[in-house]
Design a protein around this motif. Structure first.
Motif, PDB file in Angstrom:
ATOM      1  N   ASP A 166     -25.718  58.615 -79.056  1.00  0.00           N
ATOM      2  CA  ASP A 166     -25.008  57.116 -79.149  1.00  0.00           C
ATOM      3  C   ASP A 166     -23.974  56.810 -78.231  1.00  0.00           C
ATOM      4  N   ARG A 167     -24.414  55.706 -76.769  1.00  0.00           N
ATOM      5  CA  ARG A 167     -24.217  55.606 -75.713  1.00  0.00           C
ATOM      6  C   ARG A 167     -22.507  55.551 -76.015  1.00  0.00           C
ATOM      7  N   PRO A 168     -21.946  56.265 -75.125  1.00  0.00           N
ATOM      8  CA  PRO A 168     -19.970  56.726 -74.845  1.00  0.00           C
ATOM      9  C   PRO A 168     -19.231  55.153 -74.997  1.00  0.00           C
ATOM     10  N   PHE A 196     -15.925  56.145 -68.964  1.00  0.00           N
ATOM     11  CA  PHE A 196     -16.681  55.342 -67.647  1.00  0.00           C
ATOM     12  C   PHE A 196     -17.143  56.916 -67.472  1.00  0.00           C
ATOM     13  N   VAL A 197     -17.147  57.614 -67.267  1.00  0.00           N
ATOM     14  CA  VAL A 197     -18.284  58.563 -66.682  1.00  0.00           C
ATOM     15  C   VAL A 197     -19.145  59.125 -67.495  1.00  0.00           C
ATOM     16  N   GLY A 198     -19.111  59.347 -68.379  1.00  0.00           N
ATOM     17  CA  GLY A 198     -19.661  59.930 -69.529  1.00  0.00           C
ATOM     18  C   GLY A 198     -21.451  58.355 -69.746  1.00  0.00           C
ATOM     19  N   ARG A 199     -20.750  57.734 -70.119  1.00  0.00           N
ATOM     20  CA  ARG A 199     -20.984  56.199 -70.549  1.00  0.00           C
ATOM     21  C   ARG A 199     -22.527  56.090 -68.560  1.00  0.00           C
ATOM     22  N   ALA A 200     -21.848  55.845 -67.718  1.00  0.00           N
ATOM     23  CA  ALA A 200     -22.541  55.635 -66.318  1.00  0.00           C
ATOM     24  C   ALA A 200     -23.631  56.993 -66.292  1.00  0.00           C
ATOM     25  N   LYS A 201     -23.303  58.226 -66.371  1.00  0.00           N
ATOM     26  CA  LYS A 201     -24.231  58.777 -66.742  1.00  0.00           C
ATOM     27  C   LYS A 201     -25.490  58.315 -68.277  1.00  0.00           C
ATOM     28  N   TRP A 202     -25.175  58.237 -69.042  1.00  0.00           N
ATOM     29  CA  TRP A 202     -25.624  58.318 -69.803  1.00  0.00           C
ATOM     30  C   TRP A 202     -26.610  56.864 -69.528  1.00  0.00           C
ATOM     31  N   ASP A 203     -26.375  55.759 -69.133  1.00  0.00           N
ATOM     32  CA  ASP A 203     -27.071  54.550 -68.590  1.00  0.00           C
ATOM     33  C   ASP A 203     -27.695  55.529 -67.760  1.00  0.00           C
TER      34      ASP A 203
END
Length: 84
Positions: free
Chosen positions: A45-47, A52-59
């Motif tokens: 799943d997308r963080p 913020f950091v985890g989401r940017a990395k996943w994206d």
């Protein structure tokens, strides 16, 4: 393939010894290419919005969906070479 894998592993080692730290967008690209090369397409799943950091990395990783590990390895090698 083994030559590419060896070059990739060398580039990973060299990425830790760059003359100066890359900017955040470049760091995200390095991360995403590494993950795509070593793990394939992004999974899980997308963080959440607060990570913020985890989401940017996943994206960044998710944006490489469909790229083969070999393509990602070559792009990683090329990017690290351009930063030396």
């Amino acid at each position: 393939m083994s030559d590419l894998k060896t070059e990739f592993e060398t580039a990973v080692a060299e990425s830790k010894q760059l003359p100066e730290k890359p900017d955040n967008m470049t760091l995200l690209k390095i991360y995403a290419l590494y993950k795509q090369a070593s793990s394939g397409d992004a999974d899980g799943d997308r963080p959440g919005m607060t990570d913020f950091v985890g989401r940017a990395k996943w994206d960044a990783w998710h944006n490489l969906k469909g790229q083969t590990p070999e393509q990602a390895m070559q792009a990683y090698i090329d990017l690290i070479e351009s930063l030396k």
